[in-house]
Design a protein around this motif. Sequence first.
Motif, PDB file in Angstrom:
ATOM      1  N   GLY A  75      -6.746  30.109   4.010  1.00 26.02           N
ATOM      2  CA  GLY A  75      -6.559  28.865   3.279  1.00 26.02           C
ATOM      3  C   GLY A  75      -7.477  27.767   3.767  1.00 26.02           C
ATOM      4  N   GLN A  76      -7.736  27.740   5.075  1.00 30.24           N
ATOM      5  CA  GLN A  76      -8.640  26.722   5.598  1.00 30.24           C
ATOM      6  C   GLN A  76     -10.069  26.958   5.113  1.00 30.24           C
ATOM      7  OE1 GLN A  76     -10.100  26.758   9.630  1.00 30.24           O
ATOM      8  NE2 GLN A  76      -9.690  24.584   9.907  1.00 30.24           N
ATOM      9  N   VAL A  77     -10.506  28.199   5.135  1.00 29.84           N
ATOM     10  CA  VAL A  77     -11.849  28.518   4.634  1.00 29.84           C
ATOM     11  C   VAL A  77     -11.974  28.115   3.169  1.00 29.84           C
ATOM     12  CG1 VAL A  77     -13.456  30.396   4.128  1.00 29.84           C
ATOM     13  CG2 VAL A  77     -12.205  30.384   6.299  1.00 29.84           C
ATOM     14  N   GLN A  78     -10.948  28.393   2.392  1.00 33.74           N
ATOM     15  CA  GLN A  78     -10.951  28.057   0.974  1.00 33.74           C
ATOM     16  C   GLN A  78     -10.973  26.555   0.756  1.00 33.74           C
ATOM     17  OE1 GLN A  78      -7.559  29.400  -1.745  1.00 33.74           O
ATOM     18  NE2 GLN A  78      -8.927  31.137  -1.757  1.00 33.74           N
ATOM     19  N   LEU A  79     -10.232  25.826   1.592  1.00 35.81           N
ATOM     20  CA  LEU A  79     -10.199  24.373   1.496  1.00 35.81           C
ATOM     21  C   LEU A  79     -11.572  23.777   1.766  1.00 35.81           C
ATOM     22  CD1 LEU A  79      -8.435  21.866   1.111  1.00 35.81           C
ATOM     23  CD2 LEU A  79      -7.831  21.997   3.530  1.00 35.81           C
ATOM     24  N   VAL A  80     -12.244  24.277   2.779  1.00 30.07           N
ATOM     25  CA  VAL A  80     -13.601  23.816   3.072  1.00 30.07           C
ATOM     26  C   VAL A  80     -14.529  24.107   1.904  1.00 30.07           C
ATOM     27  CG1 VAL A  80     -15.637  24.245   4.519  1.00 30.07           C
ATOM     28  CG2 VAL A  80     -13.391  23.928   5.578  1.00 30.07           C
ATOM     29  N   ASP A  81     -14.394  25.301   1.358  1.00 34.63           N
ATOM     30  CA  ASP A  81     -15.224  25.691   0.215  1.00 34.63           C
ATOM     31  C   ASP A  81     -15.008  24.741  -0.956  1.00 34.63           C
ATOM     32  OD1 ASP A  81     -15.387  27.685  -2.425  1.00 34.63           O
ATOM     33  OD2 ASP A  81     -16.950  28.044  -0.937  1.00 34.63           O
ATOM     34  N   ASP A  82     -13.748  24.396  -1.228  1.00 38.56           N
ATOM     35  CA  ASP A  82     -13.442  23.508  -2.350  1.00 38.56           C
ATOM     36  C   ASP A  82     -13.971  22.100  -2.111  1.00 38.56           C
ATOM     37  OD1 ASP A  82     -12.176  25.485  -3.816  1.00 38.56           O
ATOM     38  OD2 ASP A  82     -10.223  25.090  -2.934  1.00 38.56           O
ATOM     39  N   LEU A  83     -13.867  21.617  -0.880  1.00 38.53           N
ATOM     40  CA  LEU A  83     -14.404  20.289  -0.563  1.00 38.53           C
ATOM     41  C   LEU A  83     -15.915  20.248  -0.766  1.00 38.53           C
ATOM     42  CD1 LEU A  83     -12.332  19.408   2.619  1.00 38.53           C
ATOM     43  CD2 LEU A  83     -12.394  18.056   0.523  1.00 38.53           C
ATOM     44  N   LEU A  84     -16.594  21.287  -0.323  1.00 38.11           N
ATOM     45  CA  LEU A  84     -18.050  21.344  -0.488  1.00 38.11           C
ATOM     46  C   LEU A  84     -18.426  21.421  -1.956  1.00 38.11           C
ATOM     47  CD1 LEU A  84     -18.951  23.797   2.435  1.00 38.11           C
ATOM     48  CD2 LEU A  84     -19.269  21.315   2.378  1.00 38.11           C
ATOM     49  N   THR A  85     -17.643  22.152  -2.728  1.00 35.05           N
ATOM     50  CA  THR A  85     -17.912  22.290  -4.165  1.00 35.05           C
ATOM     51  C   THR A  85     -17.699  20.970  -4.889  1.00 35.05           C
ATOM     52  OG1 THR A  85     -17.255  24.618  -4.129  1.00 35.05           O
ATOM     53  CG2 THR A  85     -17.241  23.509  -6.266  1.00 35.05           C
ATOM     54  N   ARG A  86     -16.618  20.263  -4.555  1.00 31.20           N
ATOM     55  CA  ARG A  86     -16.293  19.006  -5.220  1.00 31.20           C
ATOM     56  C   ARG A  86     -17.210  17.873  -4.780  1.00 31.20           C
ATOM     57  NH1 ARG A  86     -11.407  18.307  -7.771  1.00 31.20           N
ATOM     58  NH2 ARG A  86     -10.259  20.238  -8.100  1.00 31.20           N
ATOM     59  N   GLY A  87     -17.717  17.976  -3.560  1.00 32.19           N
ATOM     60  CA  GLY A  87     -18.669  16.989  -3.092  1.00 32.19           C
ATOM     61  C   GLY A  87     -18.112  15.995  -2.104  1.00 32.19           C
ATOM     62  N   VAL A  88     -18.546  16.100  -0.858  1.00 32.02           N
ATOM     63  CA  VAL A  88     -18.259  15.109   0.175  1.00 32.02           C
ATOM     64  C   VAL A  88     -19.585  14.768   0.833  1.00 32.02           C
ATOM     65  CG1 VAL A  88     -15.869  15.819   0.599  1.00 32.02           C
ATOM     66  CG2 VAL A  88     -17.723  16.948   1.851  1.00 32.02           C
ATOM     67  N   ALA A  89     -19.621  13.641   1.521  1.00 32.42           N
ATOM     68  CA  ALA A  89     -20.876  13.203   2.138  1.00 32.42           C
ATOM     69  C   ALA A  89     -21.191  13.977   3.404  1.00 32.42           C
ATOM     70  CB  ALA A  89     -20.811  11.712   2.430  1.00 32.42           C
ATOM     71  N   ALA A  90     -20.141  14.356   4.131  1.00 32.92           N
ATOM     72  CA  ALA A  90     -20.281  15.144   5.364  1.00 32.92           C
ATOM     73  C   ALA A  90     -18.913  15.730   5.674  1.00 32.92           C
ATOM     74  CB  ALA A  90     -20.782  14.291   6.525  1.00 32.92           C
ATOM     75  N   ILE A  91     -18.888  16.745   6.544  1.00 32.77           N
ATOM     76  CA  ILE A  91     -17.620  17.407   6.837  1.00 32.77           C
ATOM     77  C   ILE A  91     -17.560  17.797   8.314  1.00 32.77           C
ATOM     78  CG2 ILE A  91     -18.456  19.724   6.230  1.00 32.77           C
ATOM     79  CD1 ILE A  91     -15.667  20.189   4.925  1.00 32.77           C
TER      80      ILE A  91
END
Length: 329
Positions: A75-91
């Motif tokens: 679930g954590q890997v998927q959450l990171v993937d979704d954040l990157l897909t939706r767009g954040v400035a940095a993570i």
Amino acid sequence: MRYFGAIAVALALAASGAAGAQAQEKKTLAIVVKGLDNPFFEQINLGCQDWAAKNPDSEYECLYTGPASSADEAGQVQLVDDLLTRGVAAIAISPSNAPAMANRLREVAPKIPVMTIDADLSEADRSLRATFLGTDNYLMGVMMAEQAKRLKPDGGTVCLQLGNVAADNINARAAGFRDTIAGSKGVSRLAGEGGWTEIEGCPVFTNDQIDLANQQMADVFTSNPDLDAFILVGGWAQFAPQAYAQVTDQVMDKLTNNELVIVAGDTLPPQVQAFNEGRSHAQIGQRPFEMGQRAPEVMMQLINGETVDDPLYTGLDVCTREEPGFCAQ
């Protein structure tokens, strides 16, 4: 599963923008922890909030998120993937399963700055992130070993309680502990080195589950009445004060006379309470609030192309019965 991950990201982003249209226009600096069920990570959240409160006019917002359960590595890997897909400035990511997270980052190849916080990627994968912000986890293990040796100079039997099997930070602490006890690097299991032997059935792995951590302690104490030392490489069991008190009640006489010693990681309020009640002999504390407070600034530096040191360590605090220091009431 991806559907639910997307929902989690959507809810987190919606919450972060609830202050109004101006907040929604801000660019997002995301902090993704192993799980929202762990009070250690809530301290990172408080640091993130503190940064936001002190920087209301920043063009960036600090978003704290993670899977509901620390045991949900996928679930954590998927959450990171979704954040990157939706767009954040940095993570900034605290990977539960370092190899799995690295594999996904390698596949996605993010164009934004990626850093790790609290837990790092495995050494071979660290080129995938710009820097690590958090504890020198190997040193934390060294300091735990130093306390065990001080309390039990002749050695004895020991059980290590670890977290997720593939958590780089926890494994680094275990390595620091064993190497220091043995006096040489690369010891995978203590078998008499320095007078110390790991008992059968240990280490035990909590998978970051607090209830399981306490059950494991109770089982080890029951099946090994002559145990000399129990090392909570992370503070899991102590995060549930009532359960931890019940577990340690069965061995309080041994704890009082140092027949059995407990060395634990972290110094959150319930752990300080347990320490002051004599339910541990030493606490090696990290600084999660500082991690959350500093992470946005580091991410902005990376966005701006500035040179950032790697790693960035946040320091450790030591509490012993002789010198309670940070834990003094």
